[in-house]
Every structure is written in structure tokens, then in C-alpha cells.
Design an enzyme around this catalytic site. Structure first.
Site, PDB file in Angstrom:
ATOM      1  N   LYS A 147      18.106 -26.658   1.512  1.00  0.00           N
ATOM      2  CA  LYS A 147      19.092 -25.583   1.565  1.00  0.00           C
ATOM      3  C   LYS A 147      20.288 -25.935   0.678  1.00  0.00           C
ATOM      4  O   LYS A 147      20.635 -27.104   0.527  1.00  0.00           O
ATOM      5  CB  LYS A 147      19.609 -25.407   2.996  1.00  0.00           C
ATOM      6  CG  LYS A 147      18.601 -24.913   4.018  1.00  0.00           C
ATOM      7  CD  LYS A 147      19.263 -24.837   5.390  1.00  0.00           C
ATOM      8  CE  LYS A 147      18.293 -24.422   6.482  1.00  0.00           C
ATOM      9  NZ  LYS A 147      17.940 -23.003   6.377  1.00  0.00           N
ATOM     10  N   GLU A 160      10.340 -24.213   9.045  1.00  0.00           N
ATOM     11  CA  GLU A 160       9.855 -25.296   9.912  1.00  0.00           C
ATOM     12  C   GLU A 160       9.859 -24.938  11.378  1.00  0.00           C
ATOM     13  O   GLU A 160       9.072 -25.475  12.159  1.00  0.00           O
ATOM     14  CB  GLU A 160      10.705 -26.560   9.686  1.00  0.00           C
ATOM     15  CG  GLU A 160      12.007 -26.645  10.464  1.00  0.00           C
ATOM     16  CD  GLU A 160      12.999 -25.526  10.159  1.00  0.00           C
ATOM     17  OE1 GLU A 160      13.770 -25.154  11.058  1.00  0.00           O
ATOM     18  OE2 GLU A 160      13.011 -25.034   9.012  1.00  0.00           O
ATOM     19  N   ARG A 176       8.909 -22.337  13.007  1.00  0.00           N
ATOM     20  CA  ARG A 176       7.642 -21.758  13.479  1.00  0.00           C
ATOM     21  C   ARG A 176       6.562 -22.823  13.606  1.00  0.00           C
ATOM     22  O   ARG A 176       5.660 -22.692  14.435  1.00  0.00           O
ATOM     23  CB  ARG A 176       7.208 -20.627  12.538  1.00  0.00           C
ATOM     24  CG  ARG A 176       6.852 -21.060  11.130  1.00  0.00           C
ATOM     25  CD  ARG A 176       6.894 -19.921  10.122  1.00  0.00           C
ATOM     26  NE  ARG A 176       8.266 -19.494   9.860  1.00  0.00           N
ATOM     27  CZ  ARG A 176       8.591 -18.476   9.053  1.00  0.00           C
ATOM     28  NH1 ARG A 176       7.614 -17.788   8.450  1.00  0.00           N
ATOM     29  NH2 ARG A 176       9.839 -18.160   8.841  1.00  0.00           N
TER      30      ARG A 176
END
Length: 508
Positions: free
Chosen positions: A288, A360, A362
Site C-alpha cells: 500500500k 488478504e 478474504r
């Protein structure tokens, strides 16, 4: 630096309901709610003691009666209380738990604000007169107790001097001596549990990581009377949780799975609550940017909601069976991080091609959901700060609801409405599942750009089988970007109220 459990602990609030006339209440603050109609007898009597000041202020337009409008009168010699706060409730016919809660929190944030010139320890709150139904005294007393308990607590866990005073005593001033003790006790239990969730989310990832979080869970369980089991990395390997373990690989801090059990319903059905607990999300190798990472201590908001709800369910001794599961990992970057193109094998046996390591949550939930299903439950609700796409669709204050069963979806929606939390049903058409097809594995962990919240939910659906299931994407409501009169920026404890409301009626 104090230990995590000590850091997030909140001073207790003592609440009682007493038949004391408002003008005789000895308090640092007297809070008086008003509707946009003629004053009821209790308020009219107070107005008389004030020489008609409230009537004159209303006629001049200075006394707002709209929802959560406030007016402070700091000098009221006719009252035993030091200061007076009037808060509006709007149209009495439109009063809901959500509207009442917002007004109570707004008022409480005013009276609990730090003031070097005056200490605050005792607050008196006049019970609004209503016509019963969903506005019955018991529910109103419970809501006031809960929301005062929440709003008197600030977010500054690490500030040397708190900006908010967590006052210790609240008196509900009632017209008659009806026994509301059970309801105010239930309200305080809910408020304390929401604050538990807030504290967990607000604490930074250097303090809240899988092992420390699991230790807090064990302490909470011991305190409220929940059974609690913690699985470490070796036990997760024995359970074949390949998807969850892959996400955890990049971190020096090993994963944990926590299971809470509340068995108050005998042979009745079992409700499972499942929470995403990514204690920090760097995005992994799909890193990110800084702006997207700075608040990622909140990526365990779903798990915190489950912890808070399980604590409230146990404190209230609800006659239901509820089991809570939280999967705890850090999604970090190292030479051992899982990679784009990797194929993971989930506990269920489904293989997943990884096309984005920032999807991640899920992957963690896939294994935890399967664990919940195979260890036994009759219905599931999972909660996760799962997708930015849901925030694009619904904004920051509304959770997306995704389901595989219309009746169960309706029950969860009804619980959210009753709890005063905003939830909106989202589509789950079959064609969204096709967008997850992979050429090399059973499925991919992400679909195309469009419909990202739905494809994430369709991924989770693969791991619940025929069990009635609702997924709540709380990416927006779990963490407030800024402060408003009714709440502070930071963790909100979103959906704890809804889960407790759902559990209260489960099995009926």
C-alpha cells in the site's frame, strides 16, 4: 508503557434510575432531552423552577429541539445541578434507538469534555417521556446507559492528559420508581463492550499483534465467563489452514485463531460470529502507499466487533448459543512473504491463485469460515474491513450486507435497524462468482476492478456451504476519519450493537 489489557481498560460507570425531580438532582451536569412539541410535565415543572427560561429560549429560537441540537446553560442557581444541558430529540413519532443514541452521545461528549475549571464526576439525565412500543422506558434506559458509557470515553489512549473525563456516576431521573436496574445494567454491559472493541482497534499494531491480542481475548473471556481456545501456528498447521498461514508468513509475529463459546441455549441452535483480524495490513508485496497504510491498525475491526459482542452476550447471560471466531495475522513484507502467482490450498481444499497480496482478509476468513462450519453452527455472520469498494458504493457510515439466504439476511437487517446501525443489502448474482475463475487453480483471490465488494463476498461464499450466512463489510463504519459532535475520529465499535441485538433474539 502499560500492558495492552491495562491500556484499553475503562473506568467503570455506575448507573441508577431514581425518581428524583430534575431540579433536585445533585450533579455536575443535568441533561434534559426535549422533543419539538409541548413540554411534558417533568420538563414543564423544571421550566417553572427556571422561571420559564426554557419556554422563552424556545420561543426566541435559541433552544433547538431538532435531533441532537444542544444548548448549554452554565449558570442555573435554581437547580441543585451545577450546569444544565438541553438536547433535542426532534419529532417524538420518529424517535428510534439510532436517533436517541446520537443525541445521547452528543450530549455526553459535551459534558465529558475536559475542563480545567470544573471537575465532572456525576451526571443526571432526565428520561424522556414516550408512548411505549419501541420507545418503551426499558429500551430508552438501556440505550441511554449504553451510549453514555461509550461517549464518556475518548480515543487518546496514549495521551498524558486525556481530553475527556470518564465520569463515574450517571443517574437516570424517572417520573416513577419503576425498576429499570436490569435494563441499565444491560446497557452498561453493551457500552463497555463497544468500548472494548474501540480500544482494541485504536491501539497501534506494535501493541496489538496476534499473540498479544489473543492474550487479551483470554483475559476478557475469564472476566466475563466465556470459554476460550487459542490455536497457535503449529495447531493452525495441523488444521491445514494454508490460506491463513500464507498471509502470516511475511511477519515475524506468528498467527493465532481465537474461539469463544457462550453456551446459554441448551440444545438450541448455534450462531457463529466470525471476524477478520489483520492486526496490521501493509498490503504485503502488493504494498500500500503511505496514505493507504497509515490507518491499517484498524484492519482488525471485524474481529474487535466479535470480541465486543461476545463479551456483551456473556455479560448479559443471554439464553442462546453463540460461538465467536477470530483469525489473527499481520500482513507484512519479508523474504518469506507469499507472492503474486502463488497457489494456496485452503483448509476446505479449494485452491486459490493469488493475484493481489493486499486482498488478504478474504484468505484469512476462508479458513476461519470453514473451521466454523465444520466445528458446528446453524448460521453465520462474518464481519470484516474487507474492501475499499464497499466504501465507494456506500460511503463511510454504512456497512454492506451480502448473504446466501434471504431469511437470514432479513433477520440480520432487522437487528441492525433495531440497534440503530446502518446496513444496506448488496447484490449477490451468480455471474459475480464467474469473475473469480482461474486458469491454474479453483479460483482467484480477486476479480476485476468493478464490483470488488461483491466479488470479495462471492469468494467468501465458497467456504460456507449451505449454512445460512451473512457477510458484513464494515470498511467504512469501523474507523471514522474525523470527529463529529456525536463521535470522535478513530474506532467506533461498529456493529457490536447489531450482533448483540441479533443474538438476543436468536433461537426464538
Amino acid at each position: 508503557m502499560p500492558a495492552l489489557a491495562e491500556l484499553i481498560a475503562v473506568p467503570p460507570l455506575a448507573v441508577s434510575a431514581v425518581a428524583t425531580p430534575p431540579h433536585e438532582a445533585v450533579a455536575d451536569w443535568l441533561v434534559v432531552p426535549v422533543f419539538d412539541e409541548e413540554f411534558p410535565p417533568v420538563t414543564a415543572s423544571l421550566d417553572d423552577k427556571l422561571g420559564g427560561a426554557l419556554t422563552r429560549l424556545r420561543e426566541s429560537g435559541d433552544l433547538g429541539t431538532g435531533p441532537a441540537e444542544t444548548l448549554v446553560l452554565p449558570d442555573v442557581p435554581a437547580l441543585a445541578a451545577s450546569r444544565l444541558l438541553v438536547v433535542g430529540l426532534g419529532d417524538p413519532a420518529r424517535l428510534t434507538r439510532g436517533r436517541l443514541a446520537k443525541a445521547v452521545r452528543t450530549a455526553t461528549r459535551i459534558v465529558s469534555a475536559k475542563n480545567d475549571k470544573a471537575d465532572v464526576d456525576r451526571v443526571a439525565f432526565v428520561m424522556p417521556a414516550t408512548d411505549g412500543g419501541p420507545r418503551a422506558p426499558a429500551e430508552i434506559a438501556e440505550t441511554i446507559a449504553a451510549e453514555v458509557a461509550i461517549a464518556r470515553v475518548g480515543q487518546g489512549l496514549y495521551q498524558r492528559e486525556s481530553k475527556r473525563v470518564a465520569f463515574g456516576t450517571l443517574e437516570l431521573l424517572v417520573a416513577t420508581a419503576d425498576d429499570l436496574s436490569e435494563h441499565v445494567t444491560a446497557g452498561v454491559a453493551l457500552g463497555e463492550s463497544v468500548n472494548l472493541a474501540r480500544g482494541l482497534v485504536n491501539a497501534p499494531a506494535d501493541d496489538v499483534y496476534p499473540a498479544s491480542y489473543a492474550e487479551v481475548c483470554e483475559a476478557v473471556a475469564a472476566d466475563v465467563g466465556l470459554a476460550c481456545t487459542v490455536l497457535d501456528e503449529r495447531e493452525l498447521e495441523a488444521e491445514r489452514m494454508g490460506s491463513m498461514l500464507a498471509v502470516a508468513r511475511g511477519s515475524d509475529r506468528p498467527p493465532r485463531l481465537v474461539k469463544f463459546e457462550h453456551r446459554g441455549g441448551g440444545d438450541g441452535p448455534t450462531l457463529a460470529l466470525v471476524g477478520k483480524g489483520v492486526t496490521f495490513d501493509s498490503g504485503g508485496l502488493s504494498l500500500k502507499p503511505s496514505d493507504g497504510m497509515k490507518d491499517m491498525k484498524c484492519d482488525m475491526g471485524g474481529s474487535a466487533a466479535v470480541v465486543g459482542a461476545m463479551a456483551a452476550i456473556a455479560r448479559r447471560k443471554l439464553p442462546v448459543n453463540v460461538v465467536g471466531y477470530i483469525g489473527l495475522v499481520e500482513n507484512m513484507v519479508s523474504g518469506n512473504s507469499y507472492k503474486l502467482g502463488d497457489v494456496l490450498q485452503t483448509r476446505q481444499g479449494t485452491t486459490v491463485e493469488v493475484l493481489n497480496t493486499d486482498a488478504e482478509g478474504r484468505l484469512v476468513l476462508a479458513d476461519v469460515l470453514d473451521y466454523a462450519v465444520t466445528t458446528g453452527c446453524d448460521a453465520i455472520v462474518d464481519l470484516a474491513t474487507l474492501t475499499g469498494a464497499c466504501m465507494v458504493a456506500l460511503g463511510e457510515d454504512v456497512s454492506g450486507l451480502f448473504a446466501n439466504d434471504d431469511d437470514w439476511s432479513s433477520r440480520v437487517q432487522t437487528a441492525a435497524d433495531a440497534a440503530g446501525e446502518l446496513v444496506w443489502p448488496m447484490p449477490m448474482h451468480d455471474h459475480f462468482a464467474k469473475l473469480l475463475d482461474s486458469d491454474v487453480a479453483d479460483c482467484k483471490n480477486v476479480g476485476p476492478r468493478w464490483g470488488g465488494a461483491v466479488t470479495a463476498a462471492k469468494f467468501l461464499e465458497k467456504f460456507v456451504g449451505d449454512t445460512p450466512w451473512v457477510h458484513l463489510d464494515i470498511a467504512g463504519p469501523a474507523f471514522a476519519a474525523s470527529s463529529k459532535p456525536h463521535r470522535e475520529g478513530g474506532a467506533t465499535g461498529a456493529l457490536v450493537r447489531t450482533l448483540v441485538e441479533l443474538a438476543s433474539g436468536y433461537g426464538e
